[in-house]
Design a protein around this motif. Structure first.
Motif, PDB file in Angstrom:
ATOM      1  N   ALA A 167       1.024  -1.202  -0.070  1.00 32.89           N
ATOM      2  CA  ALA A 167       0.184  -0.140   0.054  1.00 32.89           C
ATOM      3  C   ALA A 167       0.745   1.136  -0.089  1.00 32.89           C
ATOM      4  O   ALA A 167       0.634   2.095   0.467  1.00 32.89           O
ATOM      5  CB  ALA A 167      -1.146  -0.080   1.200  1.00 32.89           C
ATOM      6  N   GLY A 168       1.995   1.133  -0.651  1.00 31.84           N
ATOM      7  CA  GLY A 168       2.886   2.228  -0.783  1.00 31.84           C
ATOM      8  C   GLY A 168       3.786   2.377   0.679  1.00 31.84           C
ATOM      9  O   GLY A 168       3.452   3.644   1.021  1.00 31.84           O
ATOM     10  N   ALA A 169       4.640   1.667   0.661  1.00 34.66           N
ATOM     11  CA  ALA A 169       5.703   1.906   1.903  1.00 34.66           C
ATOM     12  C   ALA A 169       6.792   1.225   1.250  1.00 34.66           C
ATOM     13  O   ALA A 169       7.136  -0.015   1.416  1.00 34.66           O
ATOM     14  CB  ALA A 169       5.328   1.351   3.052  1.00 34.66           C
TER      15      ALA A 169
ATOM     16  N   VAL B 199       9.589   1.024   2.852  1.00 31.74           N
ATOM     17  CA  VAL B 199      10.323   0.159   3.987  1.00 31.74           C
ATOM     18  C   VAL B 199      10.042  -1.277   3.834  1.00 31.74           C
ATOM     19  O   VAL B 199      10.592  -2.243   4.316  1.00 31.74           O
ATOM     20  CB  VAL B 199      10.137   0.751   5.376  1.00 31.74           C
ATOM     21  N   CYS B 200       8.645  -1.584   3.375  1.00 27.97           N
ATOM     22  CA  CYS B 200       8.025  -2.897   3.261  1.00 27.97           C
ATOM     23  C   CYS B 200       9.041  -4.024   2.482  1.00 27.97           C
ATOM     24  O   CYS B 200       8.930  -4.903   2.235  1.00 27.97           O
ATOM     25  CB  CYS B 200       6.654  -2.997   2.890  1.00 27.97           C
TER      26      CYS B 200
END
Lengths: 169, 551
Positions: free
Chosen positions: B281-283, B285-286
């Motif tokens: 969902a747009g991160a 760091v994931c």
């Protein structure tokens, strides 16, 4: 909350068999229903997934793609990934800011349009790129101001108070 | 040779060419074929994945094949770029020998951009129809999975991977065989296999291209990996910014289930595997493995300290194998040709091939797969063609950025560096996932450093202080250099803070966030010094103060 939307939310949570690890997927789908994640919908998701509201809100506010405020009618995203940056993505963002009379990454925008940045769309071969109402617009001609203006006009990115929603092609 | 050669038009339908209008072009080609009739009826038109030269899409390849069953390479192949739907009839007429080909659009397949590539991971990219499992099967996909399930023990599979010397293609370069062993040798119990397709580095689009072009090969690689480590459940974590990749992957998974290549009792064996897609969902760091695991479990994507490593304790505390898209996609070829074959490509410490996404100020932008150990000069100048309109010994290249926000800028005078994990690390950059962004003479290095620092500020998850607050302070300091109001004391502070953030951050994002600053300081220090205000220290400063005043 419109009852139909509430019902659809219940249905999609049931499709995930109420599993709490499906929270992100559920939020994606709820956002599709409302266009954003209104507080009432978050509360419903928390209730039906049997999670604390703090957890649901924590996840919803963590990820960039989840919107907690109602979006403007039209949205434009300018890619500021490295390739787009090298090819003038920053100038492109400034130009659109000026045209639309709004600030980059202000969710309220100018009331009709909002301009946000994205970090990279993986369309680096087409840099610099824009996404206008979900449509990827490749290779904006940064070295030719007249052609650039024409492209932006054609996309409906004009300062006009009431841009024609059908004018964007 | 048969009297009438078989003709096939392969139209790129990956998202790069799609945004350039490949769908309209393909429709025009189909319409033109119907209109021409006769000889044109024998022309096959199929959508394929990436044909590499993304900067000049939409691309179409025309194969003239000698006989049935031969690979396209057996006949001749012509490549066309930047075609418009209006040119479709002319192309078809040329294909059937009725007219002249649009020569302005014709590319030379002998050009180094194509000739120097060695497709291993991208073997099926641009060849198979990514939406058809029958086409994938016809090109040999899933053959290795079937063979392995019938003939090999999991140990034998892991042995081949170890022999291949394959190292993780997500950037860190951990030996894949070792990781597989660690997962497989954990105490009995459930295990998971996870494909990291959260390709977040700006300037990287290798994984997107694989997912959009040849998803079945990735699924085959994942299934083999699952068999080798004893997992019966797996996830592909894809970033939400790649809608076409997600759509094609989901379709491919459905098709594979339908053919009994996923699910229970795969291909008549006793091996079961369920694979699911999880959309991010747009991160950024994931992309870090422990954050990715948290995200798969529906939580905030924040990393946790390691050890325990995910190979020991991952999803729901079970041993979890996490590999990148490119790593898993290499697996079927390694098993087909043997680990020793793969190990014969590349260098001593970095075996095999690497896919690069070439972009920025370079003439030929697109997807490039070359053997490890190829020099950056070959990739950027010979294959990439250097900076458009520039010449000189380095082709107008000022620097090459590798490794995204965790990597660094390699200056033009070091272009003869071979591309492998160790060499790039020694230069203060890193292999990273494979984005190569070329920068021309006009690019300001402090601005580049600030660009990446702003990215890290935005993407810091906020869990640890050095990264959350340190990146913000670093970005403020860099503002001073970009706005030419820094002092030499700022330069010292900048270096000190870089060291601190790098040494004390919790995860790779924070630890590597100073790299773009440190590498540009190392090779372009004069640009930082020139931005300092202290008039005794540097002359150009007076000039810029004056400019500000007169403005």
């Amino acid at each position: 909350m419109p009852p139909q939307a509430v019902e659809r939310t219940t249905r999609l949570i049931r499709q995930q068999r109420g599993r709490s690890d499906a929270l992100i997927e559920v939020l994606h789908q709820v956002q599709e229903i409302y266009g954003y994640l209104p507080p009432g919908a978050l509360a419903q998701v928390a209730r039906e997934l049997k999670l604390p509201l703090s957890r649901v809100h924590g996840v919803a506010s963590f990820y960039h793609l989840f919107r907690l405020e109602a979006p403007t009618a039209h949205r434009c995203a300018v890619c500021l990934g490295t390739a787009c940056f090298v090819k003038g993505g920053g100038d492109l963002a400034e130009r659109i800011e000026g045209r639309l009379g709004l600030r980059l990454d202000d969710p309220a925008g100018n009331g009709t349009w909002a301009l946000e940045h994205v970090s990279c769309l993986g369309a680096c071969g087409q840099a610099p790129v824009l996404v206008v109402d979900g449509q990827l617009e490749p290779r904006l001609p940064m070295d030719d101001p007249a052609a650039l203006d024409a492209r932006l006009d054609a996309l409906g990115l004009t300062a006009a108070a009431d841009p024609d929603p059908n004018g964007a092609s | 040779m048969a009297a009438t050669p078989q003709l096939q038009l392969r139209c790129c339908a990956a998202s790069g060419c799609r945004s350039a209008g490949s769908a309209a072009l393909q429709a025009a080609l189909l319409a033109a074929r119907d209109q021409l009739g006769g000889a044109a009826e024998a022309v096959t038109i199929k959508p394929v994945g990436c044909l590499r030269l993304c900067g000049r899409g939409p691309l179409v390849a025309l194969d003239r094949r000698g006989g049935d069953g031969q690979e396209p390479s057996a006949g001749s192949t012509e490549l066309y770029a930047e075609l418009t739907p209006e040119q479709a009839p002319a192309l078809l007429a040329a294909a059937t020998g009725l007219g002249e080909a649009p020569t302005a659009q014709r590319l030379d397949p002998a050009h180094p951009f194509f000739a120097l590539q060695k497709p291993v991971v991208l073997e099926g990219c641009g060849v198979v129809n990514p939406e058809s499992i029958d086409d994938a099967l016809a090109h040999g996909t899933y053959a290795q999975l079937r063979r392995v399930l019938l003939e090999c023990t999991p140990e034998q599979v892991r042995d081949q991977v170890k022999r291949s010397g394959l190292r993780g293609r997500g950037g860190a370069g951990y030996p894949s065989g070792l990781k597989w062993d660690t997962v497989a040798l954990q105490p009995p119990g459930p295990r998971y296999v996870v494909c990291n397709a959260d390709e977040g580095d700006p300037g990287a689009f290798m994984d997107r291209s694989v997912l959009e072009s040849d998803p079945h090969r990735l699924i085959e690689g994942m299934a083999i990996a699952a068999y080798a480590v004893g997992a019966e459940q797996g996830y592909v974590y894809v970033r939400a910014e790649y809608p076409l990749a997600i759509e094609r992957l989901r379709l491919a998974l459905r098709q594979a289930r339908g053919k009994g290549l996923l699910g229970s009792g795969i291909a008549g064996s006793s091996f079961n595997l369920r694979l699911e897609v999880r959309v991010g969902a747009g991160a950024y760091v994931c992309g870090e493995e422990t954050a990715l695991l948290a995200s798969i479990q529906g939580q905030r994507g924040t990393p946790r300290p390691r050890p325990p490593y995910p190979a020991q304790k991952g999803l729901w505390d079970a041993p979890t194998l996490i590999n990148n898209v490119e790593t898993l996609t290499s697996i079927p070829v390694i098993l087909r040709e043997g680990g020793d074959w793969y190990a014969s490509i590349g260098t001593e410490g970095s075996k095999g091939t690497k896919v690069f996404a070439l972009s920025g100020a370079v003439a030929n932008t697109g997807l490039v797969e070359v053997p490890m150990g190829t020099t950056l000069r070959t990739v950027v100048q010979t294959i990439g063609g250097g900076v458009p309109g520039a010449d000189g010994p380095d082709g107008g290249v000022k620097a090459v950025q590798t490794g995204g926000p965790s990597g660094g800028c390699i200056p033009a005078h070091l272009l003869d560096t071979p591309v492998d994990y160790e060499s790039l690390k020694a230069l203060g950059s890193m292999m990273g996932s494979g984005g190569l962004v070329v920068m021309g003479e006009t690019t300001s290095m402090p601005e580049v450093a600030r660009h990446f620092m702003r990215f890290s500020v935005n993407e810091s998850c906020g869990k640890c202080v050095p990264c959350r607050a340190g990146t913000v302070q670093l970005a403020h300091l860099l503002d001073r250099f970009v706005e030419r109001r820094a002092t030499l004391a700022d330069l010292e502070r900048l270096e000190e803070l870089c060291t601190m953030v790098g040494a004390t951050s919790l995860c790779g994002l924070g630890q590597a966030a100073p790299n773009p600053v440190l590498s540009t300081l190392r090779y372009f220090r004069q640009e930082y010094q020139a931005a300092c205000r202290d008039p005794d220290q540097c002359e150009p400063l007076d000039a810029c103060v004056l400019q500000e005043v007169t403005r």
